[in-house]
Design an enzyme around this catalytic site. Sequence first.
Site, short mmCIF file in Angstrom:
data_model
loop_
_atom_site.label_atom_id
_atom_site.label_comp_id
_atom_site.label_asym_id
_atom_site.label_seq_id
_atom_site.Cartn_x
_atom_site.Cartn_y
_atom_site.Cartn_z
N ARG A 26 -23.03 -6.11 24.77
CA ARG A 26 -23.20 -5.42 23.48
C ARG A 26 -23.61 -3.96 23.66
O ARG A 26 -24.44 -3.44 22.92
CB ARG A 26 -24.26 -6.13 22.61
CG ARG A 26 -23.84 -7.49 22.12
CD ARG A 26 -23.14 -7.40 20.76
NE ARG A 26 -22.53 -8.68 20.43
CZ ARG A 26 -22.97 -9.49 19.46
NH1 ARG A 26 -23.98 -9.15 18.73
NH2 ARG A 26 -22.35 -10.62 19.24
N ARG A 30 -24.67 -2.04 17.04
CA ARG A 30 -25.49 -1.54 15.93
C ARG A 30 -26.70 -0.70 16.34
O ARG A 30 -27.24 0.03 15.52
CB ARG A 30 -25.97 -2.72 15.06
CG ARG A 30 -24.88 -3.25 14.17
CD ARG A 30 -25.29 -4.54 13.49
NE ARG A 30 -25.35 -5.64 14.45
CZ ARG A 30 -25.62 -6.90 14.13
NH1 ARG A 30 -25.88 -7.22 12.88
NH2 ARG A 30 -25.62 -7.84 15.04
N ARG A 39 -18.97 2.22 11.57
CA ARG A 39 -19.04 0.90 10.93
C ARG A 39 -19.09 0.99 9.41
O ARG A 39 -18.56 0.11 8.71
CB ARG A 39 -20.27 0.17 11.49
CG ARG A 39 -20.57 -1.19 10.91
CD ARG A 39 -19.58 -2.23 11.37
NE ARG A 39 -19.92 -3.56 10.87
CZ ARG A 39 -19.51 -4.03 9.70
NH1 ARG A 39 -18.76 -3.30 8.90
NH2 ARG A 39 -19.85 -5.26 9.33
N ASP A 76 -14.20 -9.10 19.07
CA ASP A 76 -15.14 -10.20 18.89
C ASP A 76 -14.52 -11.47 19.43
O ASP A 76 -13.29 -11.56 19.55
CB ASP A 76 -15.52 -10.37 17.42
CG ASP A 76 -16.79 -11.18 17.29
OD1 ASP A 76 -17.87 -10.61 17.51
OD2 ASP A 76 -16.71 -12.39 17.04
N TYR A 152 -18.45 -22.60 16.44
CA TYR A 152 -18.36 -21.76 15.23
C TYR A 152 -17.34 -22.32 14.23
O TYR A 152 -17.55 -22.29 13.02
CB TYR A 152 -17.96 -20.33 15.59
CG TYR A 152 -19.08 -19.45 16.09
CD1 TYR A 152 -20.12 -19.07 15.23
CD2 TYR A 152 -19.11 -18.98 17.39
CE1 TYR A 152 -21.15 -18.24 15.68
CE2 TYR A 152 -20.13 -18.16 17.85
CZ TYR A 152 -21.15 -17.79 16.98
OH TYR A 152 -22.16 -16.98 17.42
O1 1CP Z 1 -20.05 -3.74 23.70
C1 1CP Z 1 -19.91 -4.93 23.44
O2 1CP Z 1 -20.30 -5.83 24.20
C2 1CP Z 1 -19.29 -5.22 22.13
C3 1CP Z 1 -18.15 -6.17 22.06
C4 1CP Z 1 -18.54 -7.53 21.50
C5 1CP Z 1 -18.53 -8.73 22.20
C6 1CP Z 1 -18.29 -8.92 23.67
C7 1CP Z 1 -18.88 -7.84 20.16
C8 1CP Z 1 -19.03 -6.88 19.06
N1 1CP Z 1 -18.98 -9.20 20.03
C9 1CP Z 1 -18.78 -9.75 21.26
C10 1CP Z 1 -18.75 -11.18 21.56
C11 1CP Z 1 -19.44 -12.14 20.67
N2 1CP Z 1 -19.33 -12.26 19.31
C12 1CP Z 1 -20.26 -13.18 21.12
C13 1CP Z 1 -20.54 -13.47 22.58
C14 1CP Z 1 -21.60 -12.60 23.12
C15 1CP Z 1 -23.00 -13.00 22.76
O3 1CP Z 1 -23.40 -14.15 22.99
O4 1CP Z 1 -23.73 -12.11 22.27
C16 1CP Z 1 -20.69 -13.91 20.02
C17 1CP Z 1 -21.61 -15.11 19.99
C18 1CP Z 1 -20.09 -13.32 18.86
C19 1CP Z 1 -20.20 -13.80 17.46
C20 1CP Z 1 -20.71 -12.78 16.53
N3 1CP Z 1 -20.13 -11.56 16.37
C21 1CP Z 1 -21.80 -12.87 15.65
C22 1CP Z 1 -22.68 -14.09 15.42
C23 1CP Z 1 -23.82 -14.16 16.36
C24 1CP Z 1 -24.65 -15.40 16.07
O5 1CP Z 1 -25.86 -15.25 15.93
O6 1CP Z 1 -24.09 -16.49 15.96
C25 1CP Z 1 -21.90 -11.64 14.99
C26 1CP Z 1 -22.90 -11.23 13.95
C27 1CP Z 1 -20.84 -10.82 15.48
C28 1CP Z 1 -20.49 -9.47 15.01
C29 1CP Z 1 -20.41 -8.41 16.04
N4 1CP Z 1 -19.63 -8.46 17.17
C30 1CP Z 1 -19.76 -7.28 17.85
C31 1CP Z 1 -20.65 -6.43 17.09
C32 1CP Z 1 -21.02 -5.04 17.45
C33 1CP Z 1 -21.05 -7.16 15.96
C34 1CP Z 1 -21.93 -6.66 14.84
C35 1CP Z 1 -21.09 -6.44 13.66
C36 1CP Z 1 -21.57 -5.42 12.67
O7 1CP Z 1 -21.63 -4.21 13.00
O8 1CP Z 1 -21.85 -5.80 11.53
#
Ligand code: 1CP
Length: 345
Positions: A26, A30, A39, A76, A152
């Site tokens: 990540r 954010r 965003r 994502d 999910y």
């Molecule tokens: O730089 C990076 O690493 C960003 C790329 C990235 C990656 C590799 C994002 C952007 N998401 C992911 C993978 C991802 N998405 C995972 C696996 C990594 C982890 O365990 O953290 C998971 C579980 C998700 C699912 C996801 N995406 C959620 C739900 C999390 C939960 O609590 O269940 C959410 C809220 C997101 C949104 C998301 N994805 C990425 C960002 C920057 C965001 C935030 C979105 C926003 O700005 O509103």
Amino acid sequence: MNISDTPFLKALNKEKLNTPPIWYMRQAGRYMPEYREVRKKFKNFLDMCKEPDVCCEIALQPINKFKLDASILFSDILTIPDAFGLGVNFVENEGPVFAKPINSPIDVSNLGHFNPNDLDYVYKAVTNIKNSLPENIPLIGFSGSPWTLAAYSIEGRSSKDFSKTLNFIKANEIETHELLSKYTDACFLYLRKQVQSGADVIQIFDSWANLLNKDDLKKFSFDYIASLISALKIDPVTKNVPVILFARDPDCSSKILINTGADCISLYWTMNNFDMHASKNKIALQGNLNPKILLENKETIKKETFKLLSKYKNYPGYIFNLGHGITPDINPDKVKYLTDIVREY
Ligand code: 1CP
């Protein structure tokens, strides 16, 4: 420059380096004001992921700001369930919400066919990012693990305990395996396309491995991850591409992780008893500073980071990272500080 001569690829190839390569899960997100600025223009997060130029701009933000050693595709993991027609939306303050989650066994048999070309927007983002990066910065492509994607898809949203999912898999074991097989095939095709489009390394995120007990973890998650990795390792397109496996706090021995066939294990921040003797010269390691340490003062960050670096300093193939993603409450100055002190150590 050959990408295999970069510190990140050398570490993945189990070479001992004086300074570990650094990237963060990540790293684009954010916590960065530059990210929040972009965003703002999109209501649904997935709509932003469907714009390859925007993904490219965001992926490069942390590279330019912190001079990291690897870039990760900005996208994502939920693009695959969305492509299967489950209708993924990101709702403010709630996270992902599925319009058509898997509610019954019939939903699994009715699940459409996965067409990897439906995710062309992702491959375009990969190509754009690769073309915009300095030539010495490798690009990581990724997918969720079949289990994490299934969790999910059944739950229909994020959850603390995923109780709907755990009840479903107990009541519908055959259909659960059917769903996991479909997701495994989809992950393979998806990752292969990412590699064809320019990804140098692959990371698989098993972010909900922690929901399963030992037996179920093997049956519902790691057996599928192992078959996904073995498919990647025999395909001419992907066979030489290193695979990193991140599993959140899995209930299993180090040996089971080592035996998945991954080239590198990304350690969750609680996994401090990983058997480094058993993995030495077999597998690279990545991790695993507790992301919450970045909320502390600089003195504490330095102390905890140096402790971690001294633990891994003689390990052949070590990549510095956090034990999970950077959270939105972290100040980017602390990320800069952390990166600087790892290089200074
Ligand atoms: O730089 C990076 O690493 C960003 C790329 C990235 C990656 C590799 C994002 C952007 N998401 C992911 C993978 C991802 N998405 C995972 C696996 C990594 C982890 O365990 O953290 C998971 C579980 C998700 C699912 C996801 N995406 C959620 C739900 C999390 C939960 O609590 O269940 C959410 C809220 C997101 C949104 C998301 N994805 C990425 C960002 C920057 C965001 C935030 C979105 C926003 O700005 O509103």
